[in-house]
Structures are given as C-alpha cells and as structure tokens.
Design a protein around this motif. Structure first.
Motif, short mmCIF file in Angstrom:
data_model
loop_
_atom_site.label_atom_id
_atom_site.label_comp_id
_atom_site.label_asym_id
_atom_site.label_seq_id
_atom_site.Cartn_x
_atom_site.Cartn_y
_atom_site.Cartn_z
N TYR A 22 -54.12 -9.69 66.19
CA TYR A 22 -54.61 -11.06 66.88
C TYR A 22 -54.08 -11.23 68.40
O TYR A 22 -54.61 -11.96 69.08
CB TYR A 22 -54.46 -12.15 66.06
CG TYR A 22 -55.06 -12.17 64.64
CD1 TYR A 22 -56.48 -11.99 64.52
CD2 TYR A 22 -54.29 -12.11 63.61
CE1 TYR A 22 -57.18 -11.93 63.29
CE2 TYR A 22 -54.95 -11.97 62.04
CZ TYR A 22 -56.32 -12.03 62.38
OH TYR A 22 -56.87 -11.57 60.87
N ILE A 24 -51.92 -12.36 69.75
CA ILE A 24 -51.26 -13.85 69.90
C ILE A 24 -50.15 -13.82 71.18
O ILE A 24 -50.04 -14.61 71.81
CB ILE A 24 -50.62 -14.66 68.51
CG1 ILE A 24 -50.45 -15.91 68.79
CG2 ILE A 24 -49.52 -13.72 68.23
CD1 ILE A 24 -50.47 -16.51 67.86
N TRP A 27 -52.01 -13.37 74.89
CA TRP A 27 -52.78 -14.49 75.12
C TRP A 27 -52.33 -15.76 75.29
O TRP A 27 -52.69 -16.62 75.87
CB TRP A 27 -54.37 -14.24 74.81
CG TRP A 27 -54.21 -14.49 73.17
CD1 TRP A 27 -54.73 -13.55 72.52
CD2 TRP A 27 -54.04 -15.68 72.18
NE1 TRP A 27 -54.56 -13.81 70.97
CE2 TRP A 27 -54.35 -15.19 70.99
CE3 TRP A 27 -53.80 -16.77 72.52
CZ2 TRP A 27 -54.20 -16.17 69.95
CZ3 TRP A 27 -53.70 -17.83 71.37
CH2 TRP A 27 -53.87 -17.32 70.08
N SER A 28 -51.29 -16.02 74.52
CA SER A 28 -50.79 -17.48 74.15
C SER A 28 -49.77 -18.04 75.30
O SER A 28 -49.33 -19.05 75.09
CB SER A 28 -50.09 -17.48 72.98
OG SER A 28 -49.01 -16.69 72.61
N TYR A 302 -57.75 -14.73 78.84
CA TYR A 302 -58.16 -14.95 77.45
C TYR A 302 -58.06 -13.85 76.70
O TYR A 302 -58.07 -14.08 75.11
CB TYR A 302 -59.68 -15.46 77.65
CG TYR A 302 -59.82 -16.71 78.29
CD1 TYR A 302 -60.14 -17.76 77.44
CD2 TYR A 302 -60.31 -16.62 79.62
CE1 TYR A 302 -60.25 -18.84 78.16
CE2 TYR A 302 -60.48 -17.89 80.11
CZ TYR A 302 -60.51 -18.82 79.54
OH TYR A 302 -60.90 -20.26 80.27
N THR A 303 -58.09 -12.58 77.11
CA THR A 303 -58.05 -11.28 76.19
C THR A 303 -56.52 -10.93 75.88
O THR A 303 -56.15 -10.08 75.22
CB THR A 303 -58.83 -10.27 76.66
OG1 THR A 303 -58.34 -10.24 78.10
CG2 THR A 303 -60.23 -10.64 76.98
N GLY A 304 -55.67 -11.47 76.82
CA GLY A 304 -54.44 -10.98 76.74
C GLY A 304 -54.16 -9.48 77.36
O GLY A 304 -53.15 -8.99 76.97
N SER A 312 -59.64 -11.90 81.81
CA SER A 312 -58.33 -11.60 82.12
C SER A 312 -57.61 -11.69 83.32
O SER A 312 -58.42 -12.40 84.19
CB SER A 312 -57.80 -10.00 81.65
OG SER A 312 -56.64 -9.89 81.57
N PRO A 486 -59.75 -16.35 72.14
CA PRO A 486 -58.93 -15.90 71.09
C PRO A 486 -59.09 -16.70 69.87
O PRO A 486 -59.21 -17.90 69.66
CB PRO A 486 -57.49 -16.02 71.39
CG PRO A 486 -57.45 -16.49 72.74
CD PRO A 486 -58.78 -16.99 73.20
N VAL A 518 -61.26 -10.65 70.23
CA VAL A 518 -60.32 -9.89 70.92
C VAL A 518 -59.38 -9.41 69.71
O VAL A 518 -58.73 -10.26 68.93
CB VAL A 518 -59.32 -10.80 71.63
CG1 VAL A 518 -58.24 -9.90 72.23
CG2 VAL A 518 -60.12 -11.46 72.79
N GLN A 521 -55.95 -5.85 71.03
CA GLN A 521 -56.15 -5.62 72.56
C GLN A 521 -57.25 -5.08 73.04
O GLN A 521 -57.23 -4.78 74.15
CB GLN A 521 -54.92 -4.77 72.82
CG GLN A 521 -53.30 -5.79 72.72
CD GLN A 521 -52.67 -5.52 73.68
OE1 GLN A 521 -53.02 -6.16 74.94
NE2 GLN A 521 -51.47 -4.80 73.86
N THR A 523 -61.78 -5.27 72.73
CA THR A 523 -62.94 -6.45 72.45
C THR A 523 -63.60 -5.62 71.12
O THR A 523 -63.99 -4.35 71.34
CB THR A 523 -64.07 -6.72 73.52
OG1 THR A 523 -63.16 -7.00 74.65
CG2 THR A 523 -64.99 -7.71 73.22
#
Ligand code: PLP
Length: 661
Positions: A22, A24, A27-28, A302-304, A312, A486, A518, A521, A523
């Motif tokens: 995911y 996380i 993107w977090s 947003y996509t990390g 991004s 995400p 996403v 890493q 789409t």
C-alpha cells in the motif's frame, strides 16, 4: 475443477509487506504506519516519544458515540504539524543562507473553507503569524472573524468590488496587514477612490502574469495564456496610475502564483527567477516593494513515488524552501536590493494530510462462481462443449480455450435471445464461462509470455467492493480530474489481501467508482483487499483528502455531508474526540434542493389519513407509518445497518441470503 483466486494466505505474509503493497511509508509523510496487529496507526507528529493511536480504536470510539460510517476523520495534530513544518523549515533555511528577512505564510481559504479547519489554522498559525489568502467577500469575512494575530497577513486575490475593498480598508484601520492584490486594472481606480474617501492608506500588491510554463495538471494556469495577472505593459500602466495618484508608496507586494501542485522542483526554481526579475524592475520603477508572494505550488506526493509525475513531487519541503530562499537572495543581491519578506500560499500541502475518509464495505460482487454446475442428463451441446474446454486447458492452449469459451457463451446468448434456451441454461453457461476464465487467470500467473488478448484478464475478473460513501460528495476530484488518493484497509493488515477489486460507491451512477490505485509504488487498476468476513465490518480509509474534497462535492442522489470527527492525540498515546459535526439528515438535503420538509410531512399525513378513511389501514398502522416517515427525515443519508440486515445475515455474501421467517 473450480479455480480459486483466494489462495490461502502465505505464512510469509507480514505487516512489512502490507506497508510495501500500500506504499504507506512513501505517501504518509510519517503520519501513518502499520502496527504488529495489522491496524493503521496515526503517529503523533508533535511528540518525540512514540505516541501512536490505532485508527481502529478511533473507529470503536465512533461506534460507541453512534457516529456512523462514512466519517471524515480530521487529526488536529497533523494540521498543527503541517503549519509548523512549513514555517520552521523556511526559518531554518533563512538562517542557514543568511537571508536578511523573514517568511510569512498564508493559507488560501478556498482549499478548505470549513470553519473548524480555518479556526484551527488561525489558532495553530498564530505563533508564526500565519495568515489567510482570500478570494471573495465571504472568505474575507471568514478570515477577519477568525484570525487571532494582528500581524498575520490577509492577502485579497480575486475580483474586488467596492464592498470587498471597504472591508479590506477597515481591516487595515484595525491594524491588519491586508493586501489588495490587483488582478485587473479596473480595480485600481476603485481602491484609490475608496481609500481616499475613507482616509486609509491601502496596502497594494500587483499580480504579475507568469510566463514560466510548469508541468503537472495545473500547468494551464501558468504561461502566456494564463487568465490571471497583469502583463508587462499592464504592470507599467498600474505603476504610472499609482504614481499619478501619489500612491506608489502603497505598492508593497509582488504576487506571482507559480501554479498549483507543481511536481518538478526545476519549474519552481525558474518561476521564482522570473518573479525576482519582476520584483527588481518594479523596484527600479520606484515601487516600495517589501514582500514577494509566490502563491501556491508546494505539491503533495499522493502516489509516494517521489517523482516529477503529475500526482507526486520530486523534492522535499527543505529543498523547496532552499530553492526559493536561495534564488531570491542570489538574484536580489546581484541587483543590490534589500531582501523582501517571503510569502507563500500553500494550500494542499497544509491541509491534505489532516483528513481521512473512513467507510465500511457493504457488499462484494465476485465474478468467481461459488458452485460448479452439475451436468444435466439432457444438456445442450453448447454447454457440453464448454465443459469439454476443461479437458484441454493448459498453458500452451490458454488463448484457444479463451476463444472457445467466448464463442460458446455468445452462441448461448444468441439462442437465449431467440427463445431457444432457458434462463437457467444461460446461467449455467455463464458459471462455466467464469470458471474457465478463472482457471486461465491462474495459469497466466506462472507463464512467462502472456498472450496480448489476455493481459487484462485479471482486471476484468476483479471483484467489486461496494463502499458506504458517495464519490461525488466526498472525493469529487477522483471523479472530475482523476485525482489519485492513497486507499487501503485500516485493519487486518497482518493478513494477506487475497482479493483484487475495484471500488464502487452507493450512488446509482456508473461513474461512482474508483479504478485507479497506488499499489506497489505504481498505478494499478485494482486494489488488493481482504475477503470480507460474515459478521465483521471491513473498513477502508481514503487518505490525504483534506484539500478541496470537503466542499467541492455535490448532493448526487441526495447523499449529503458525512459525519465529521476531529481527534487530538495526546503525548501518552491516548486521544480525545475534540469535535464532531453530524452529517446532513435527509430533511437537511431535501431542504437544500428547495423541498419544504414540514409540508412534506403534512402531505404524507394526509395520505395515510385517507388510507384510514378508506379502510386500507387502521389508525395504529397509520401512526407507525408516520413515525417511520418522520424518523427517516431525521436520519443519515448514507446506508445504515438495521435489524432487517441482522435477520438476513450480513450482506457480504448475497448468494447466501436466507429466507426471512
Ligand atoms: N494561491 C493561489 C492564488 C491559487 O490560485 C492557489 C491554487 O490554485 C493556491 C494559492 C494554492 O495552491 P496549492 O494548493 O498548490 O498550494
């Protein structure tokens, strides 16, 4: 014979893999992570101690307070930290580079106009004199009534009529530093006339049309054809006009909005360079400039992927601040000009992280047959042919099997249309068809070369998870501009997600779905999810939704505002529910579209009374119906699980609906 995409969870699966799938950690921005139990954690960004709160604990608290899903969860600490990080980083860079002035940020209210957000920004931003950018009279009034620090800036963009200008002039008299940023030359005479009439010297800014072309979704707002800002000749006209009215000393700010969500740092650097050129030449024209406002642009990843792709950004906050401060310092030093106060209008980077949309999954449609159809004694030859496919289904012949399955299924559909085959037979053919496709899909997973026709097979067999939310109300940018957010389960992350799915909302609109995610890493068109369990809710979170999503939404299907809950994390890993706003009731949304709920109740009452008169119902039934009608009017617009569902079992498996006793 039935293929099964629910391979049993591997013993190798762990929460680290969930983090990877995911993305996380990418993107977090450090605000979210996964704990050993497989729950998503919110990390308290304002404390050095490990203070974390499980989102499932928050959901539990919501359930106890009867705050039903969907819920927009706001985490106050994250908003606080976003403002602090922006101000502190600029401050550090200014110190490091020996810049001889300061940074002062403003938040553009249009990015999230909700009172709680604006009030929190005013509160958390007061220690940095973080102000507001406003684009209308309404936003101006919101800013004026909320701002806590007189030293904070109010930047007025947009078209300004006399009332707007009077408000700004009065704010100036009160001690606010309120800038009128001139977007069109027609505003200037009104400002001069009103400030002369009210005897108040205005703070004026000029917005220059930026010709630096930026990449990304909002590239069109920059460049020659940008609809905003004054051209070089209009800037000169404005200077001459102010000079003629003895007001050139009021021109203190240059405004150069670089663009929104700028993914590539090189575009920011060249935009700042252009802004500096405007700045120095306006100074040479005699303007008393002291502020350079670079507008928005600080992107959210947003996509990390940390790249220059649209959703991004290929830079850190520190790099953004360094590039701005360094470019201004170097360029203006060469011209021998004093360093101005640096202003930015960061919108999405300030608020995106603070909000999460949480919702439960109501239903799943799977295209995987649950029961393999038993062969009838007198089965149609086409169905027999379909069964035959299983006997030659192997990697070398997957394309052939796929072609055959499609051919026989279509033949059966044609016979059905001509009334030569029954609905039951057609249903058998469809079950066989999906069984074959699932087996092919499993074979493809181990094949090196997948035939071109079959590359999208897994996606076409993905489940549909129905979520209790409205895309149009809560994630409008996902629908309108294909914005990626995400999305992931907020629990069960210690279990392998064995299903692949797209998400559908509960509006009856075929656009109400999400098909881009996403994952790992990149789409992808489907999202890995867990098989939902009977009698257990499955919760998903859509992250980074604090910018624009809360007020751009509409009332599609009359789904209204969701419940909103704000929490604050404490240093000791506890948290408090600090604010809650109940979502729209049905009565609310009906009145938004001009219904008169009171009249509706009277009309319904008259109808049931007539039914009593005609002997179709009795008086007791009448009262029950009126009570149900009135209770519905006060109810939430989203799906609420009620007793009927308890009788039916959870709707997670629609094929297992039991007869209602
Ligand atoms: N300032 C102005 C004038 C804008 O038009 C915008 C958005 O388009 C912003 C600030 C906010 O930009 P961002 O959200 O990229 O920070």
């Amino acid at each position: 014979m039935i293929s099964n995409i629910n391979k049993s969870p591997t013993a190798m699966w762990n929460t680290k893999q969930a983090s990877k799938v995911y993305g996380i950690d990418h993107w977090s921005n450090g605000y979210f992570s996964i704990d050993e139990q497989g729950d998503v954690l919110v990390n308290n960004p304002l404390t050095n101690k490990k203070s974390q709160v499980s989102l499932m604990k928050v959901v539990e608290g919501m359930r106890d307070r009867e705050l039903n899903m969907p819920v927009l969860l706001r985490i106050e600490n994250i908003l606080d930290e976003s403002i602090s990080a922006l101000n502190k980083t600029f401050c550090q860079v200014i110190d490091q580079l020996g810049y001889q002035n300061k940074y002062q940020g403003v938040f553009p209210i249009k990015v999230n106009q909700q009172a709680q957000i604006v009030e929190e920004i005013a509160q958390f931003g007061a220690r940095y004199q973080h102000g507001f950018e406003v684009g209308s009279k309404a936003e101006m009034i919101a800013a004026l009534s909320t701002i806590e620090e007189l030293g904070s800036l109010i930047i007025c963009n947009g078209y300004k009529d006399q009332e707007f200008i009077d408000l700004g002039l009065e704010a100036t008299k009160l001690g606010f530093t309120c800038f009128f940023v001139i977007e069109t030359l027609t505003e200037l005479p009104i400002i001069v006339q009103r400030s002369t009439a009210l005897h108040i010297r205005p703070h004026i800014g000029l917005r220059a049309k930026m010709t630096t072309k930026i990449s990304g979704h909002w590239g069109a707002t920059s460049g020659e054809r940008s609809v905003f800002g004054l051209s070089a000749s209009q800037l000169i006209e404005a200077i001459d006009f102010l000079k003629a009215n003895q007001m050139l000393d009021c021109l203190e700010l240059l405004h150069c909005h670089l663009g929104s969500q700028i993914p590539n740092i090189r575009d920011i650097r060249s935009g700042v360079l252009e802004a500096c050129r405007y700045y120095s030449d306006l100074c040479k024209e005699g303007a008393a400039l002291a502020y350079i406002d670079l507008g928005g642009g600080l992107a959210v990843d947003y996509t990390g992927s940390q790249s220059s792709a649209e959703q991004s950004r290929n830079y850190s906050l520190a790099e953004y601040c360094e590039d701005i401060v360094d470019t201004i310092k170097t360029t203006l030093d060469e011209e021998g000009l004093a360093h101005p106060i640096i202003v930015t209008e960061s919108g999405r980077a300030t608020v995106a992280y603070t909000s999460i949309l949480l919702f439960n999954v109501l239903d799943v449609v799977s295209f995987e047959p649950k029961v393999f159809p038993v062969q009838a004694d007198e089965e149609h030859q086409l169905l027999k042919n379909m069964r035959e496919i299983f006997t030659y289904l192997k990697p070398q012949r997957v394309q052939e099997c796929f072609n055959d399955a499609q051919f026989y299924r279509d033949e059966i559909r044609d016979l059905f249309k001509r009334g030569q085959i029954s609905l039951r037979m057609r249903s058998v053919s469809e079950t066989l068809y999906f069984s074959i496709l699932h087996q092919i899909k499993d074979l493809l997973a181990s094949m090196e070369r997948v035939p071109k026709d079959l590359t999208d097979l897994a996606e076409s067999l993905a489940d549909i998870y129905y979520g209790n939310f409205s895309l149009f109300q809560s994630l409008p940018d996902s629908w309108a501009i294909d914005q990626l957010f995400p999305i992931m389960p907020i629990h069960r992350l210690d279990e392998e997600p064995t299903r692949r799915a797209i998400l559908a909302d509960i509006t009856c609109d075929c656009d109400g779905k999400i098909e881009r995610f996403v994952v790992n890493q990149q789409t992808e068109n489907t999202l890995p999810l867990h098989k939902i369990k009977q009698d257990e809710e499955y919760y998903l979170g859509v992250f980074l939704v604090g910018a624009y999503q809360e007020t751009l939404g509409d009332l599609h299907n009359l789904f209204g505002d969701t419940n909103v809950v704000s929490i604050r994390l404490n240093d000791d890993a506890s948290f408090e529910f600090v604010k809650e706003v109940h979502g729209d009731t049905i009565e609310d949304v009906l009145s938004y579209v001009e219904y008169q709920p009171h009249e509706m109740k009277t009309r319904f009452r008259n109808k049931v009374e007539a039914a009593v008169r005609d002997g179709r119902i009795n008086a007791k039934e009448r009262q029950k119906m009126i009570n149900t009608f009135n209770a519905s009017m006060q109810g939430y617009t989203y799906y609420e699980k009620e007793t009927l569902i308890e009788q039916l079992g959870t709707p997670s498996n629609p094929l297992k609906l039991r007869a209602i006793s």
